[in-house]
Design a protein around this motif. Structure first.
Motif, short mmCIF file in Angstrom:
data_model
loop_
_atom_site.label_atom_id
_atom_site.label_comp_id
_atom_site.label_asym_id
_atom_site.label_seq_id
_atom_site.Cartn_x
_atom_site.Cartn_y
_atom_site.Cartn_z
N ILE A 70 0.86 -1.18 0.00
CA ILE A 70 0.00 0.00 0.00
C ILE A 70 0.89 1.23 0.00
O ILE A 70 1.76 1.37 0.87
N GLN A 71 0.71 2.09 -0.96
CA GLN A 71 1.48 3.33 -1.06
C GLN A 71 0.58 4.52 -0.79
O GLN A 71 -0.49 4.63 -1.41
N LYS A 72 0.98 5.36 0.14
CA LYS A 72 0.27 6.61 0.34
C LYS A 72 0.85 7.63 -0.63
O LYS A 72 2.07 7.83 -0.70
N VAL A 73 -0.03 8.29 -1.39
CA VAL A 73 0.42 9.22 -2.42
C VAL A 73 -0.31 10.54 -2.29
O VAL A 73 -1.41 10.62 -1.75
N ASP A 74 0.32 11.57 -2.80
CA ASP A 74 -0.32 12.86 -3.01
C ASP A 74 -0.57 13.01 -4.50
O ASP A 74 0.35 12.85 -5.31
N VAL A 75 -1.81 13.31 -4.85
CA VAL A 75 -2.21 13.39 -6.26
C VAL A 75 -2.63 14.81 -6.58
O VAL A 75 -3.38 15.44 -5.81
N VAL A 76 -2.18 15.32 -7.72
CA VAL A 76 -2.57 16.65 -8.19
C VAL A 76 -3.16 16.52 -9.58
O VAL A 76 -2.55 15.94 -10.48
N GLY A 77 -4.36 17.04 -9.77
CA GLY A 77 -5.02 17.00 -11.07
C GLY A 77 -4.55 18.13 -11.96
O GLY A 77 -4.74 19.30 -11.61
N PRO A 78 -3.96 17.85 -13.11
CA PRO A 78 -3.44 18.92 -13.98
C PRO A 78 -4.54 19.78 -14.60
O PRO A 78 -4.29 20.93 -14.95
N VAL A 79 -5.76 19.25 -14.75
CA VAL A 79 -6.85 20.01 -15.33
C VAL A 79 -7.68 20.69 -14.25
O VAL A 79 -7.97 21.88 -14.31
N SER A 80 -8.07 19.93 -13.23
CA SER A 80 -8.92 20.47 -12.16
C SER A 80 -8.13 21.26 -11.13
O SER A 80 -8.70 22.06 -10.39
N HIS A 81 -6.81 21.02 -11.06
CA HIS A 81 -5.94 21.66 -10.06
C HIS A 81 -6.33 21.28 -8.63
O HIS A 81 -6.04 22.01 -7.68
N ILE A 82 -6.99 20.15 -8.49
CA ILE A 82 -7.32 19.62 -7.17
C ILE A 82 -6.18 18.75 -6.69
O ILE A 82 -5.63 17.94 -7.45
N ALA A 83 -5.81 18.91 -5.43
CA ALA A 83 -4.76 18.10 -4.81
C ALA A 83 -5.35 17.34 -3.64
O ALA A 83 -6.08 17.92 -2.83
#
Length: 372
Positions: A118-131
């Motif tokens: 299980i990997q905990k990740v931070d995700v950033v949406g390039p279109v929505s700019h939601i993190a």
């Protein structure tokens, strides 16, 4: 100490027990009719009840994962994440950043090639700019040499509102269940991307693109599958992605599968509802836009929009669930080429115990719909 800390829960329990014992021991001294005695009795009873209420609330939060931190509980968690570039050798910069690793609690889970990871990740949406943070379950096959060049199907797994992504691991046991089913040969190895639909906390956006606000539907429909497939060995065919969720997450899963069949070829809603609510947690989602409001009503979508080529799974129970009647109505509105399946229990409430009974069959159903 954090809200979900076992130490906090233990201290709350000890305080409740101590106040209860203290009330019993001091009650004879407070049996007088003076105002001080009356105030003492009221104070002891009130303090004991508050301590018991706090202990029960903390225990329920740990069991069901409603809030992840004190800031989350009191509505102070409002800032979105910030992208930070990392030096070479530190994982590289990009829309997906791995920030922590953990073993899967299965036999042999200390080895990724046996238990997965299980990997905990931070995700950033390039279109929505939601993190937003997420947890990614990688099956054991992902780390085995014979599968080094294989791509895998993937499923987005969503909590309810407010929910915590950790609850999908600790409370609903998605990785452990997927591991067990794949090992038994009843489902194919699958990557799970686990997160909560509350990607703009504390607001409940109902996976809607809000005019002038968070573009949550865009994040889940476009950003998340794209950036995850760029980071992990996930198939890029149209049949590689499914989505599942409970309660609010279930509504989101069905909504995204209906409106974005090119992305999600299968969507499962556990105890889902079928229309985005408007309440203090959501605020004004549509800003008077009737088209957006209708589109967020899944019954309306099935009746008025062209039927999507996707597969849907809905769950409910005859006794204990509030959505039994609406679920039956939803299934009747489905038209070909949309396909619908159901899990209908005799009894079961809107809770983790019910969903744990439905998750194995749901994952097997998803596995049958997805291709790598």
């Amino acid at each position: 100490m954090g809200l979900t800390s076992h130490k906090v829960l233990a201290l709350a329990l000890l305080l409740a027990v101590a106040l209860f014992i203290g009330t019993v021991l001091l009650w004879p001294r407070l049996a007088k009719r003076s105002w001080r005695a009356v105030a003492g009795r009221v104070g002891m009873l009130l303090a004991t009840q508050l301590a018991i209420f706090a202990a029960v609330g903390l225990a329920a939060n740990q069991a069901f994962g409603f809030y992840a931190s004190w800031a989350d509980l009191f509505g102070r968690e409002q800032q979105q994440g910030v992208v930070s570039d990392q030096a070479a050798g530190g994982g590289g910069a990009g829309p997906v950043q791995v920030v922590a690793l953990q073993d899967v609690t299965v036999p042999g889970g200390a080895r990724a090639a046996v238990g997965g990871q299980i990997q905990k990740v931070d995700v950033v949406g390039p279109v929505s700019h939601i993190a937003t943070p997420a947890y990614v379950y990688l099956p054991p096959e992902y780390f085995q040499p014979q599968y080094a060049h294989r791509t895998f199907p993937a499923a987005v797994v969503l909590t309810g509102y407010p929910g915590t992504a950790q609850a999908l691991i600790k409370g609903l046991h998605y990785p452990q269940t997927a591991h067990r089913l794949a090992r038994a040969g009843t489902m194919q190895p699958m990557i799970l991307v686990m997160l909560r639909p509350t990607v703009a906390p504390p607001r409940d956006t109902e996976c809607v693109d809000i005019p002038g606000g968070p573009q949550t539907e865009t994040f889940f429909a476009r950003d998340l599958p794209g950036v995850m497939a760029s980071h992990y060995r996930i198939g890029r065919s149209s049949g590689s992605w499914g989505i599942v969720g409970d309660s609010t997450g279930g509504y989101c899963a069905l909504k995204l599968a209906i409106h974005h069949p090119g992305t999600y070829v299968a969507g499962a809603g556990l105890s889902a509802y079928y229309k985005a609510p408007i309440d203090p947690t959501t605020g004004d989602l549509f800003h008077g836009n009737k088209k957006l409001r209708n589109r967020a009503d899944l019954m309306w979508s099935l009746e008025h929009l062209p039927p999507p080529a996707t597969s849907l799974l809905v769950t409910t129970s005859r006794h204990g669930e509030h959505n039994y009647v609406s679920t039956r109505a939803f299934m009747k509105k489905v038209k070909s080429p949309t396909r619908v399946s159901s899990i209908i229990l005799d009894s079961g409430g809107h809770n983790f115990n019910t969903w744990r009974r439905e998750i194995p069959a749901t994952l097997q159903w998803l596995s049958q719909k997805l291709t790598a």
